[in-house]
Design a protein around this motif. Structure first.
Motif, mmCIF file in Angstrom:
data_model
loop_
_atom_site.group_PDB
_atom_site.id
_atom_site.type_symbol
_atom_site.label_atom_id
_atom_site.label_comp_id
_atom_site.label_asym_id
_atom_site.label_seq_id
_atom_site.Cartn_x
_atom_site.Cartn_y
_atom_site.Cartn_z
ATOM 1 N N GLY A 19 34.389 38.054 41.792
ATOM 2 C CA GLY A 19 35.221 38.759 41.210
ATOM 3 C C GLY A 19 36.271 39.543 42.288
ATOM 4 O O GLY A 19 37.466 39.609 42.268
ATOM 5 N N GLU A 20 35.595 40.172 43.202
ATOM 6 C CA GLU A 20 36.227 40.985 44.286
ATOM 7 C C GLU A 20 37.107 40.106 44.922
ATOM 8 O O GLU A 20 38.123 40.331 45.486
ATOM 9 N N VAL A 21 36.566 38.798 45.386
ATOM 10 C CA VAL A 21 37.206 37.724 46.188
ATOM 11 C C VAL A 21 38.703 37.375 45.592
ATOM 12 O O VAL A 21 39.544 37.351 45.937
ATOM 13 N N GLN A 22 38.368 36.876 44.363
ATOM 14 C CA GLN A 22 39.496 36.659 43.647
ATOM 15 C C GLN A 22 40.505 37.852 43.427
ATOM 16 O O GLN A 22 41.869 37.594 43.527
ATOM 17 N N ALA A 23 40.177 39.055 43.171
ATOM 18 C CA ALA A 23 41.232 40.144 43.286
ATOM 19 C C ALA A 23 41.804 39.977 44.188
ATOM 20 O O ALA A 23 42.899 40.472 44.563
ATOM 21 N N ALA A 24 41.065 39.964 45.585
ATOM 22 C CA ALA A 24 41.826 40.199 47.069
ATOM 23 C C ALA A 24 42.684 39.168 47.204
ATOM 24 O O ALA A 24 43.691 39.399 47.955
ATOM 25 N N GLU A 25 42.281 37.862 46.689
ATOM 26 C CA GLU A 25 43.380 36.776 46.924
ATOM 27 C C GLU A 25 44.405 36.631 45.831
ATOM 28 O O GLU A 25 45.028 35.683 46.058
#
Length: 145
Positions: A19-25
């Protein structure tokens, strides 16, 4: 920690990290771009020639109603973006007057005597940009006897 608890912990950790990676990307929304101008000529039709390796000088100026600059000329490119009010630009050599309204951009005359004044009733706010060789003055003021 039991196997079931480890699997649950790893699943939650993976979801959290994913979820964090998705939000950052996640793509950022694009800005709204409104073109102001694209030109290679001054307001008087002169070709703009930028000096090699220029210093770029950027400033803002506020003219009270009735305020203005003395008669002057620019040996190198001088650009004005009117933020508020209206700039009245007067070419003393041709006696032509230009009214430059808020939201407008102008490349001022090169090597022609002119002046700018605020003939309005509200302050005139401008952003000015000069491109000059390093260490060279950006303006030449007409000396009056």
């Amino acid at each position: 920690m039991g196997v079931t608890m480890r699997i649950h912990f790893l699943a939650v950790a993976a979801l959290f990290l994913f979820g964090e990676v998705q939000a950052a990307e996640a793509p950022l929304p694009p800005p709204q771009v409104t073109p102001v101008t694209r030109t290679n000529m001054t307001i008087t039709g002169q070709r703009i020639v930028v000096p090699a390796k220029p210093d770029v000088i950027v400033a803002t100026a506020v003219f009270a109603p009735g305020a203005g600059l003395p008669v002057h000329k620019h040996p190198y490119p001088h650009y004005v973006y009117v933020l508020e009010g209206t700039l009245t630009l007067v070419n003393v050599e041709t006696r032509k007057t230009y009214e430059i309204a808020a939201g407008s951009f102008v490349a001022e005359p090169l090597k022609n005597w002119h002046y700018g004044v605020n003939n309005g009733t509200v302050p005139l706010k401008v952003l000015v940009i000069d491109q000059v060789p390093h260490g060279v003055a950006k303006i030449m003021v007409l000396k009056t006897p």
